[in-house]
Scaffold this motif. Sequence first.
Motif, PDB file in Angstrom:
ATOM      1  N   VAL A  64      84.592 -12.054  59.120  1.00 21.88           N
ATOM      2  CA  VAL A  64      84.377 -13.607  59.473  1.00 21.88           C
ATOM      3  C   VAL A  64      83.394 -14.104  58.786  1.00 21.88           C
ATOM      4  O   VAL A  64      83.601 -15.253  58.322  1.00 21.88           O
ATOM      5  CB  VAL A  64      84.249 -13.366  61.061  1.00 21.88           C
ATOM      6  N   ASP A  65      82.079 -13.695  58.520  1.00 22.98           N
ATOM      7  CA  ASP A  65      81.055 -14.316  57.706  1.00 22.98           C
ATOM      8  C   ASP A  65      81.453 -14.862  56.393  1.00 22.98           C
ATOM      9  O   ASP A  65      81.030 -15.887  56.087  1.00 22.98           O
ATOM     10  CB  ASP A  65      80.202 -13.209  57.521  1.00 22.98           C
ATOM     11  N   THR A  94      83.362 -18.159  56.384  1.00 24.90           N
ATOM     12  CA  THR A  94      83.006 -19.218  57.069  1.00 24.90           C
ATOM     13  C   THR A  94      82.235 -20.160  56.088  1.00 24.90           C
ATOM     14  O   THR A  94      81.673 -19.655  55.171  1.00 24.90           O
ATOM     15  CB  THR A  94      81.780 -18.564  58.082  1.00 24.90           C
ATOM     16  N   ASN A 112      78.676 -11.737  64.051  1.00 20.92           N
ATOM     17  CA  ASN A 112      80.161 -11.439  63.716  1.00 20.92           C
ATOM     18  C   ASN A 112      80.469 -10.364  62.809  1.00 20.92           C
ATOM     19  O   ASN A 112      79.381  -9.827  62.129  1.00 20.92           O
ATOM     20  CB  ASN A 112      80.755 -12.799  63.062  1.00 20.92           C
ATOM     21  N   THR A 113      81.475 -10.157  62.459  1.00 14.69           N
ATOM     22  CA  THR A 113      82.105  -9.300  61.406  1.00 14.69           C
ATOM     23  C   THR A 113      81.919  -9.713  60.072  1.00 14.69           C
ATOM     24  O   THR A 113      81.759 -11.004  59.746  1.00 14.69           O
ATOM     25  CB  THR A 113      83.474  -8.584  61.539  1.00 14.69           C
TER      26      THR A 113
END
Length: 378
Positions: free
Chosen positions: A284-285, A288, A280-281
């Motif tokens: 996003v990381d 999370t 993922n980008t």
Amino acid sequence: MQHNPGKDLLTAIEHADADLRHLSLQIHDHPELGYEEHFARKTLTDYLSLLGFNVTKHACDIETAFIAEYVHHGDGSHDASSPMRSAAMEKNNIRGRVRLLGTPAEETLGGKRPMLERGAFDGLDACMMVHPGQFDVLYRQPLGVGRLEMEFHGKASHASASPWEGINALDAVAMTYNAIGLMRQQTLPANRIHSIVTNGGQAANIIPELASMTTLYRAGTIPEMNKLQDQINEIIESSADATGCTVKINKTMEYLPLNNNSILTDRYGSYMKSLGAHFNTRAVDEVTPAGSTDMGNVTATVPGCHPVFNIASLEGVREPGLSTHSILFAERARTELAHKTAIRAAKGLALTGLDVLLDAEFTKNARDEFARWKKGSQ
């Protein structure tokens, strides 16, 4: 004869594949608790000694910790006789030091913390590790975590015949637990606070003279961690005062938030993508949800990275229902597929580590970014 260090390194890992699979199965089939990893420590150090590493067992006065080093001086000599003569450092006459640290008890008190304090990480240009998970993540963002253990002391008395003579330590625990729960709604969305009662008294007809609880608090920055600790301490002291108890507070653990060095992380990511991984980008990381790790303390001291690899897919597909710390995850960790994903992650780390040894500008960029982060985190 012209050699390709990266290719030689990958070839060495592939040649060791069967041995590494055997080691993995041995350790998987002998699970051990934190600071009791005697079988795992012996299994790994025996193998590393055979490979020519200079192994220190029971490192840093910790029974199940170890340090394994391989040094090549770049003039055809090294500090141990290695049977893997085709490994990248020797074959290409690469000067440098590789240090493998066996750090126990990551899930409890954190072996990296005392090892860090006792010099195990001194002199390193970079430190990298990778963690198994249910997806592939470059910029995993574990929160910092602290643990407070509190013990309230009151006065015992008969709960029916003379309750007025008692001082209820359990009341202080109950007040603390509830007040922390109320405080939570005013904390940042990324923060986490969770508690358990570890002693609520011995009998229902006796006013508890002793009661205790443990609280973990997590945050994404050191200042926010400090703020949470101060707020929780105020609640504990106020609960003791309100009930007439005395209290002992013991801070038994602190993991710092992870500082992913982007120079190291992006280079690892580029190698992993070339090997077929999907990510993922970063945006996003970093949002999370994640747990906490003592690797955070390391990355506050030396440039480091801590990506995650998917044990159930080479194509980046998340298996429904799979999560870490579950029985299903333990079962998947033993599969041939999980081994293949681990070997791929090992290749990514090894190639990045090779660049640290060979590329002075790359290493300097990682150190410079770390220095900027360090200055901004003070």
